[in-house]
Each structure stands twice: as structure tokens, then as C-alpha cells.
Enzyme design. Structure first.
Site, PDB file in Angstrom:
ATOM      1  N   TYR A 273       8.685  60.414  57.607  1.00 25.93           N
ATOM      2  CA  TYR A 273       9.914  60.834  56.943  1.00 25.93           C
ATOM      3  C   TYR A 273      10.279  59.855  55.837  1.00 25.93           C
ATOM      4  O   TYR A 273      10.215  58.636  56.035  1.00 25.93           O
ATOM      5  CB  TYR A 273      11.074  60.922  57.933  1.00 25.93           C
ATOM      6  CG  TYR A 273      12.289  61.608  57.345  1.00 25.93           C
ATOM      7  CD1 TYR A 273      12.440  62.987  57.444  1.00 25.93           C
ATOM      8  CD2 TYR A 273      13.259  60.891  56.655  1.00 25.93           C
ATOM      9  CE1 TYR A 273      13.539  63.628  56.877  1.00 25.93           C
ATOM     10  CE2 TYR A 273      14.356  61.514  56.088  1.00 25.93           C
ATOM     11  CZ  TYR A 273      14.486  62.894  56.202  1.00 25.93           C
ATOM     12  OH  TYR A 273      15.562  63.521  55.634  1.00 25.93           O
TER      13      TYR A 273
ATOM     14  N   GLN B 285      16.233  69.127  60.881  1.00 25.67           N
ATOM     15  CA  GLN B 285      15.295  70.246  60.738  1.00 25.67           C
ATOM     16  C   GLN B 285      13.876  69.759  60.417  1.00 25.67           C
ATOM     17  O   GLN B 285      12.895  70.344  60.863  1.00 25.67           O
ATOM     18  CB  GLN B 285      15.796  71.251  59.700  1.00 25.67           C
ATOM     19  CG  GLN B 285      16.089  70.711  58.328  1.00 25.67           C
ATOM     20  CD  GLN B 285      17.511  70.143  58.193  1.00 25.67           C
ATOM     21  OE1 GLN B 285      18.134  69.766  59.168  1.00 25.67           O
ATOM     22  NE2 GLN B 285      18.002  70.099  56.967  1.00 25.67           N
TER      23      GLN B 285
ATOM     24  N   ASN C  30      18.810  59.440  57.575  1.00 24.77           N
ATOM     25  CA  ASN C  30      20.255  59.425  57.798  1.00 24.77           C
ATOM     26  C   ASN C  30      20.578  59.609  59.282  1.00 24.77           C
ATOM     27  O   ASN C  30      19.694  59.633  60.138  1.00 24.77           O
ATOM     28  CB  ASN C  30      20.944  60.485  56.943  1.00 24.77           C
ATOM     29  CG  ASN C  30      20.475  61.903  57.276  1.00 24.77           C
ATOM     30  OD1 ASN C  30      19.959  62.175  58.365  1.00 24.77           O
ATOM     31  ND2 ASN C  30      20.654  62.824  56.343  1.00 24.77           N
TER      32      ASN C  30
ATOM     33  N   GLN D 156      20.766  43.925  49.047  1.00 24.28           N
ATOM     34  CA  GLN D 156      20.865  44.570  50.354  1.00 24.28           C
ATOM     35  C   GLN D 156      22.134  45.394  50.464  1.00 24.28           C
ATOM     36  O   GLN D 156      22.144  46.495  51.017  1.00 24.28           O
ATOM     37  CB  GLN D 156      20.838  43.516  51.457  1.00 24.28           C
ATOM     38  CG  GLN D 156      20.559  44.058  52.832  1.00 24.28           C
ATOM     39  CD  GLN D 156      19.188  44.692  52.927  1.00 24.28           C
ATOM     40  OE1 GLN D 156      18.234  44.207  52.327  1.00 24.28           O
ATOM     41  NE2 GLN D 156      19.076  45.793  53.643  1.00 24.28           N
TER      42      GLN D 156
ATOM     43  N   HIS E 228      22.391  49.112  49.324  1.00 24.20           N
ATOM     44  CA  HIS E 228      21.690  50.147  50.079  1.00 24.20           C
ATOM     45  C   HIS E 228      22.647  51.208  50.609  1.00 24.20           C
ATOM     46  O   HIS E 228      22.385  52.404  50.530  1.00 24.20           O
ATOM     47  CB  HIS E 228      20.954  49.532  51.280  1.00 24.20           C
ATOM     48  CG  HIS E 228      19.521  49.227  51.024  1.00 24.20           C
ATOM     49  ND1 HIS E 228      18.594  50.192  50.711  1.00 24.20           N
ATOM     50  CD2 HIS E 228      18.837  48.056  51.039  1.00 24.20           C
ATOM     51  CE1 HIS E 228      17.406  49.632  50.549  1.00 24.20           C
ATOM     52  NE2 HIS E 228      17.527  48.345  50.741  1.00 24.20           N
TER      53      HIS E 228
ATOM     54  N   HIS F 296      16.007  41.743  57.916  1.00 27.67           N
ATOM     55  CA  HIS F 296      15.346  40.893  56.923  1.00 27.67           C
ATOM     56  C   HIS F 296      15.891  39.473  57.058  1.00 27.67           C
ATOM     57  O   HIS F 296      17.108  39.282  57.044  1.00 27.67           O
ATOM     58  CB  HIS F 296      15.617  41.382  55.501  1.00 27.67           C
ATOM     59  CG  HIS F 296      15.312  42.830  55.276  1.00 27.67           C
ATOM     60  ND1 HIS F 296      16.292  43.819  55.325  1.00 27.67           N
ATOM     61  CD2 HIS F 296      14.147  43.466  54.995  1.00 27.67           C
ATOM     62  CE1 HIS F 296      15.731  44.986  55.085  1.00 27.67           C
ATOM     63  NE2 HIS F 296      14.435  44.813  54.888  1.00 27.67           N
TER      64      HIS F 296
ATOM     65  N   ASP G  11      10.270  45.225  49.960  1.00 29.80           N
ATOM     66  CA  ASP G  11      10.658  46.626  49.808  1.00 29.80           C
ATOM     67  C   ASP G  11       9.630  47.400  49.006  1.00 29.80           C
ATOM     68  O   ASP G  11       9.362  48.575  49.281  1.00 29.80           O
ATOM     69  CB  ASP G  11      12.016  46.729  49.103  1.00 29.80           C
ATOM     70  CG  ASP G  11      13.183  46.500  50.038  1.00 29.80           C
ATOM     71  OD1 ASP G  11      12.970  46.518  51.264  1.00 29.80           O
ATOM     72  OD2 ASP G  11      14.304  46.317  49.542  1.00 29.80           O
TER      73      ASP G  11
ATOM     74  N   HIS H  63      -4.498  55.577  99.728  1.00 31.95           N
ATOM     75  CA  HIS H  63      -5.197  54.679  98.809  1.00 31.95           C
ATOM     76  C   HIS H  63      -6.251  53.867  99.558  1.00 31.95           C
ATOM     77  O   HIS H  63      -7.385  53.695  99.089  1.00 31.95           O
ATOM     78  CB  HIS H  63      -4.206  53.717  98.139  1.00 31.95           C
ATOM     79  CG  HIS H  63      -3.395  54.326  97.036  1.00 31.95           C
ATOM     80  ND1 HIS H  63      -2.572  55.407  97.227  1.00 31.95           N
ATOM     81  CD2 HIS H  63      -3.280  53.983  95.726  1.00 31.95           C
ATOM     82  CE1 HIS H  63      -1.981  55.701  96.085  1.00 31.95           C
ATOM     83  NE2 HIS H  63      -2.386  54.859  95.150  1.00 31.95           N
TER      84      HIS H  63
END
Length: 456
Positions: free
Chosen positions: A141, A198, A228, A273, A276, A343, A376, A436
Site C-alpha cells: 500500500y 477497500q 490513513n 518530520q 508530515h 526515527h 525517506d 506422545h
């Protein structure tokens, strides 16, 4: 003159005020919505069964309703020709950057794959060993939010390919040309132009047959990549039915800096950072108040020139960001290990020595020039890293997420194996497992199995 702490971007706190925030990465509302989406997609309406692939007509309906594809689109797939055309339509500079990043990520992933091999040892009377083999189908993804993330396409898809997966399915909603181009470079076999729960459902449960909207989609053995809150929720639902890499939370960076640190560089990394996401965290630990003050000033100065919407996003993220003045670098290390950041940057003298003392983190960036942003964008190691303190017990995405280590044993000399047989008989009865014990006795050359004695 000191600035009031309420006006600071990096809220000053003391070491004893640092609290390890372990938050459930799965949003409860998103989880309910993801369950509803998955139920709507599948050919079986029975919540209690794992049977039922994704119905392509329902997928198209959901994808259009949620804005993944336009009302006029007739397929859930971006073809290989589309991806190739997007790549060829890039400028020479952009194509070169994609190819360079691909080469570095592939080199690192290949080295990882070569680091673990099949093995064989001697056991009494025979051999035992393990084999290392990839899963058949991998699902990857790549987010399609406010910014296209071709780097995530490369990080996930190339790693699955290096592991040896036969089929790699990539999913990303509303793919930009650069995302399609990255899929071409990375070698994705199938590209789903859908996102959210989905997409995760489609990769987990598959589409059984070719149909009017696109080709069949295999059930993926493992699904990886950031997304997300609906992606995270859906991954939490399908894990167990298939493997997942992690349930990712908000992104974070922690910088340990001493008096040798370049405070402008530290500030730039904290801002990188923070832009983001509004829930990202930027953390500074230092044994020098002067360093903290200079970083705070540099953050303020650099944010002033940051364009929108990056500026507003970063400013909001700094609301949960903080700085800690520690008595020494060892205390910085202790606090960092408690936080286990995604990080971790070390900007101190003897940075490598300090880094080696740190135990818990997703990715380590040693020295002023080893910017987290280089990680990154393809220095080699993967940028999909554990968040929310999970670096205490797991690592980032790697070829190992796609590999299975399976053990085997065989007995070639029954006589030589008798010590193992005898030990197994004893241990089985110590555990109260008579069946066993009798199964082991059936391999004994000296003990008559108990099940034969009972017939007499």
C-alpha cells in the site's frame, strides 16, 4: 530574554515529565467504518466466516462513492502501459531520481535477502534444517493523500520483489503520474487504483475471476505499507487471515544533540518530520540549554518561510512536540530508549558511539549529514518503520516480512536416533501426554510400545 514556554514550538519539559505514550493505533470509529466497508465488498455476507472474495462490481461502487476513482472510470486497475507511459513522460531529472532510488533500495534489500540462507545440521541419526522461501503474493500500500508518495511505492514493492515474491499487488488511490511511474520502475505486477479499507480488503481476500472491471486479484499472503486510519483499521481486521507488517501510528523523530550540533540542521530535520501530519511529533533531547534555545529560534525562523499547507501542518504538529534538557548524554539515551522513536538522529560528538548505546528505535541516523530525509528517499534502508514505541520489540519493513523460515528433519539411521527416542518418551510422560509417549515408543528398538502391551 527567555521566551514563555507557551509560545515555544518545542514545549520545554523535564526528564521526569516525559511519559511513554502508548496509544492504540486503531481508531475506533475508523474500525467500525472499515468493518462495514469490508462487509459491503465481500461475496459472503456472513461476518463469522473468512470465506468470500471481493465482488468487483461492489468494489467499483465503493471506490466511486469514496472518491478513489471518478464516476466515468470503468476499471479498478492502472495498467502496466499506463505506468510505463507515466514514467516516459517524466523529465530526465525525475526519471533519473526514481531509478537511482530504486537501485539503492534494491541493493540494500538484496543484501538483506542474502543474509539469511538455508541451513542443515546433524542430529542423532539424521539431519535437521530450515529453508527460507518467499510468500507467493504480496500486497503493498502507498498513501495517496495530500502528497503523492512514490517513495513508498518503491520501498514496499522493491522489497517484496527482492524477497522473491511471485506476484506483487500495489494499491494507491488517485495515483499521480509520479506514483504510476514509480510502480513501473519498482516492477509492480498489478496496480489497484483504490485506497483505504477497500484496498486492504481487495488485497487480503482477492477477486476470484477476471471480470468486466479488471483482472482477478490474488489473495495476498502479507500486506505492508503505511496508510490513513482506515488502512490501519482494515489491516487490524485482516491480520491473522494474512500477515501484515505493522499497525502504524503518527510519524515521529527524536534528535539527540550536544554542543557540537548544527542547530539549523537540527531545526530543519524537526520541521521535515512535523510537516508530515498534524499528529506527527518532533522531539529534541540535549544536555545543553543553549542548543535547545538555538534550535527553537531556528525552528521559528525556518517555519516563517515554509509554504502552505506545509507550514500550517508543521505548526499544528509542534503542539505535541517537546524538548528535554538532560543532565548528560546518557540520560538522553535513556529517555530515547523509553520513547523508542520511529526515527532517531544522533547529532553529537562521537555520534556512532552514542548510537551504539541506543537500544530502541525504528531507524538510526548517525551524524549531521545522515539526514532522516535521506532515509525517506532511498539511501537503502526501508523508510517504513515502527511507531508509537513499538521499536522496543520490532523493526522496520524488510525482506523478512515476506519470507518464511520453515524447519524440517529426517532420520536416516534408526539405531543412532534412539537417544532422542528415549528422551521423547520420558518428556512426553512428564507432560502427561501418553499418546506422545507411545508414538515415540513405536520408533524404539528396545521398548515395546504400551499400546501393544494392552492387547495382551
Amino acid at each position: 530574554m527567555s521566551v514563555d514556554s507557551s509560545e515555544k514550538y518545542l514545549t520545554p519539559i523535564t526528564p521526569d515529565q516525559v511519559r511513554l505514550e502508548i496509544k492504540d493505533p486503531v481508531d475506533s470509529t475508523a474500525l467500525t467504518q472499515a468493518k462495514d466497508i469490508i462487509k459491503e465488498l465481500r461475496t459472503s455476507d456472513d461476518d463469522t466466516t473468512l470465506d468470500g472474495t471481493v465482488d468487483p462490481a461492489r468494489l467499483m461502487s465503493v471506490a466511486k462513492k469514496l472518491g478513489d476513482i471518478s464516476e466515468t472510470m470503468t476499471t479498478y486497475i492502472a495498467t502496466k502501459d499506463e505506468c510505463k507511459a507515466a514514467f516516459e513522460g517524466l523529465s530526465d531529472v525525475d526519471r533519473n531520481a526514481l531509478e537511482n532510488i530504486h537501485a539503492r533500495v534494491l541493493a540494500f534489500a538484496t543484501a538483506q535477502r542474502q543474509s539469511v540462507t538455508d541451513c542443515v545440521i546433524d542430529i542423532p541419526g539424521g539431519k535437521a534444517g530450515h529453508t527460507v522461501s518467499p510468500c507467493s503474493a504480496a500486497g503493498c500500500y502507498a498513501p495517496g493523500g495530500r502528497y503523492p508518495l512514490p517513495s513508498s511505492v518503491i520501498m514496499t514493492t522493491v522489497t517484496a520483489k527482492a524477497a522473491g515474491c511471485k506476484t506483487v499487488v500495489l494499491a494507491s488511490p488517485r495515483p499521480a503520474p509520479i506514483t504510476l511511474a514509480a510502480a513501473h520502475v519498482a516492477g509492480a505486477d498489478l496496480f489497484l487504483r483504490i485506497g483505504g479499507a477497500q484496498a486492504i480488503a481487495t488485497m487480503a481476500y482477492g477477486i476470484e475471476k477476471d471480470n468486466e472491471f479488471g483482472p482477478s486479484i490474488p489473495r495476498c499472503d502479507t500486506i505492508v505499507g503505511p496508510g490513513n486510519k482506515w488502512v490501519t483499521a482494515a489491516k487490524s481486521i485482516v491480520q491473522g487471515y494474512c500477515g501484515i507488517d505493522m499497525l502504524a501510528g503518527p510519524s515521529e523523530v527524536l534528535v539527540i544533540a550536544d554542543e557540537t550540533a548544527n542547530t539549523e540542521v537540527v531545526a530543519a530535520d524537526l520541521i521535515a518530520q512535523a510537516e508530515h501530519d498534524v499528529v506527527a511529533r518532533a522531539i529534541l533531547l540535549s544536555d545543553d540549554q543553549n542548543v535547545i534555545d538555538k534550535v527553537e529560534t531556528a525552528v521559528s525562523d525556518q517555519l516563517a518561510s515554509l509554504p502552505e499547507p506545509n507550514k500550517s501542518t508543521a505548526q499544528e504538529a509542534f503542539r505535541q512536540s517537546f524538548a528535554v534538557l538532560c543532565k548528560d548524554i546518557d540520560e538522553c539515551i535513556k529517555i530515547s530508549d523509553d520513547i523508542a522513536p520511529e526515527h532517531l538522529e544522533i547529532q553529537t560528538k562521537n555520534a556512532m558511539e552514542v548510537g551504539k548505546k541506543c537500544s530502541n528505535y525504528g531507524g538510526l541516523f548517525v551524524g549531521e549529514h545522515a539526514a532522516e530525509v535521506l532515509g525517506d528517499y532511498g539511501a537503502g534502508p526501508n523508510h517504513t518503520l515502527p511507531t508509537g514505541g513499538t521499536g522496543r520489540y520490532t523493526g522496520g519493513l524488510s525482506v523478512f516480512n515476506f519470507l518464511r523460515i520453515r524447519t524440517w528433519m529426517r532420520i536416516d539411521d534408526q539405531k543412532e536416533s534412539q537417544s532422542m527416542v528415549n528422551d521423547s518418551i520420558v518428556m512426553a510422560r512428564l507432560e502427561g501426554l501418553e499418546g506422545h509417549a507411545r508414538a515415540a515408543e513405536a520408533r524404539s528398538l528396545t521398548i515395546e510400545p504400551a499400546y501393544k502391551k494392552t492387547k495382551m
